[in-house]
Design a protein around this motif. Sequence first.
Motif, PDB file in Angstrom:
ATOM      1  N   ARG A  70      18.217  -1.542  56.375  1.00 47.86           N
ATOM      2  CA  ARG A  70      18.585  -0.990  57.677  1.00 47.86           C
ATOM      3  C   ARG A  70      18.256  -1.974  58.800  1.00 47.86           C
ATOM      4  O   ARG A  70      19.033  -2.129  59.756  1.00 47.86           O
ATOM      5  N   ALA A  73      20.899  -4.736  58.690  1.00 45.93           N
ATOM      6  CA  ALA A  73      22.156  -4.250  59.258  1.00 45.93           C
ATOM      7  C   ALA A  73      22.081  -4.220  60.781  1.00 45.93           C
ATOM      8  O   ALA A  73      23.045  -4.597  61.470  1.00 45.93           O
ATOM      9  N   ALA A  74      20.963  -3.800  61.322  1.00 45.49           N
ATOM     10  CA  ALA A  74      20.793  -3.757  62.778  1.00 45.49           C
ATOM     11  C   ALA A  74      20.825  -5.151  63.381  1.00 45.49           C
ATOM     12  O   ALA A  74      21.413  -5.370  64.448  1.00 45.49           O
ATOM     13  N   ALA A  77      24.423  -6.327  63.377  1.00 46.86           N
ATOM     14  CA  ALA A  77      25.165  -5.609  64.413  1.00 46.86           C
ATOM     15  C   ALA A  77      24.788  -6.112  65.803  1.00 46.86           C
ATOM     16  O   ALA A  77      25.649  -6.243  66.681  1.00 46.86           O
ATOM     17  N   ASP A  78      23.508  -6.419  66.007  1.00 48.98           N
ATOM     18  CA  ASP A  78      23.067  -6.967  67.294  1.00 48.98           C
ATOM     19  C   ASP A  78      23.810  -8.260  67.606  1.00 48.98           C
ATOM     20  O   ASP A  78      24.228  -8.487  68.755  1.00 48.98           O
ATOM     21  N   VAL A 108      27.318  -4.434  57.948  1.00 48.41           N
ATOM     22  CA  VAL A 108      27.459  -4.199  59.391  1.00 48.41           C
ATOM     23  C   VAL A 108      27.945  -2.780  59.658  1.00 48.41           C
ATOM     24  O   VAL A 108      27.462  -2.098  60.579  1.00 48.41           O
ATOM     25  N   THR A 110      27.363  -0.127  58.213  1.00 47.10           N
ATOM     26  CA  THR A 110      26.374   0.939  58.017  1.00 47.10           C
ATOM     27  C   THR A 110      25.555   1.193  59.273  1.00 47.10           C
ATOM     28  O   THR A 110      24.875   2.223  59.370  1.00 47.10           O
ATOM     29  N   ASP A 111      25.610   0.259  60.242  1.00 47.42           N
ATOM     30  CA  ASP A 111      24.847   0.455  61.470  1.00 47.42           C
ATOM     31  C   ASP A 111      25.455   1.609  62.269  1.00 47.42           C
ATOM     32  O   ASP A 111      26.689   1.735  62.350  1.00 47.42           O
ATOM     33  N   ARG A 113      26.054   2.092  65.230  1.00 51.29           N
ATOM     34  CA  ARG A 113      26.978   1.703  66.296  1.00 51.29           C
ATOM     35  C   ARG A 113      28.405   1.524  65.802  1.00 51.29           C
ATOM     36  O   ARG A 113      29.352   1.472  66.600  1.00 51.29           O
TER      37      ARG A 113
END
Length: 215
Positions: A70, A73-74, A77-78, A108, A110-111, A113
């Motif tokens: 997790r 993934a964050a 995504a960031d 990605v 799974t984030d 956002r």
Amino acid sequence: MRLFRIDASVRAEGSVTREVADTVLGVWREAHAEGTLTRRDLRTDPVPASAWQSLVGSPPPPLHEADQARALAAKLADELVEADAYLFAVPLYNFGPSQHFKTWTDLVLTDPRFAPGAERALTGKPAVLVTARGGGYGPGTPRWGWDHSTPWLVRMLQDVFGFNLQVSEAELTLAEVNPALAPLRGLAAESLAAAHRSARRHGEFLAAQVAAGVA
């Protein structure tokens, strides 16, 4: 001005996607010398396939594994959300997309956002896809319809992520090393030159879109 670049070629030297993407990047830097570049190279820093499984698989993995996945993934995504423009260099492999890029995409998404129904954070942002194919896949060729990578890449980047996408493509990139393709070396050179020309245009597109405040 922040540019995010991702490379998926497994080759450090002789990679056409890296070479053409460098052309895009060069034009961007001419326009935005003060800009910053975030670069993710999936050859040297691949996303582990187990991370996606840790978040969506069954039975659930140990808690620490899910937490690590997790967090990764964050982070991925960031990198996307914080950029203003994007450059994706992804070759065709075995008639499909790079497994490294597919793994990156799966994680990605799974984030939260990028969850279904979430506000689309990337809609309208300018992006360039650079792709390359070792053989010829155009209409009338024996391999017409065998490129299952480019349509998928365009679908994901344009329709799922929402980018304002431009595409640069090169074909017959194996003509110099594959004797069976030797008669097509002239066409290969033309295709590569055309890819660089479009890459320069697309680099100007990225720079102009960001300068105009579209991103």
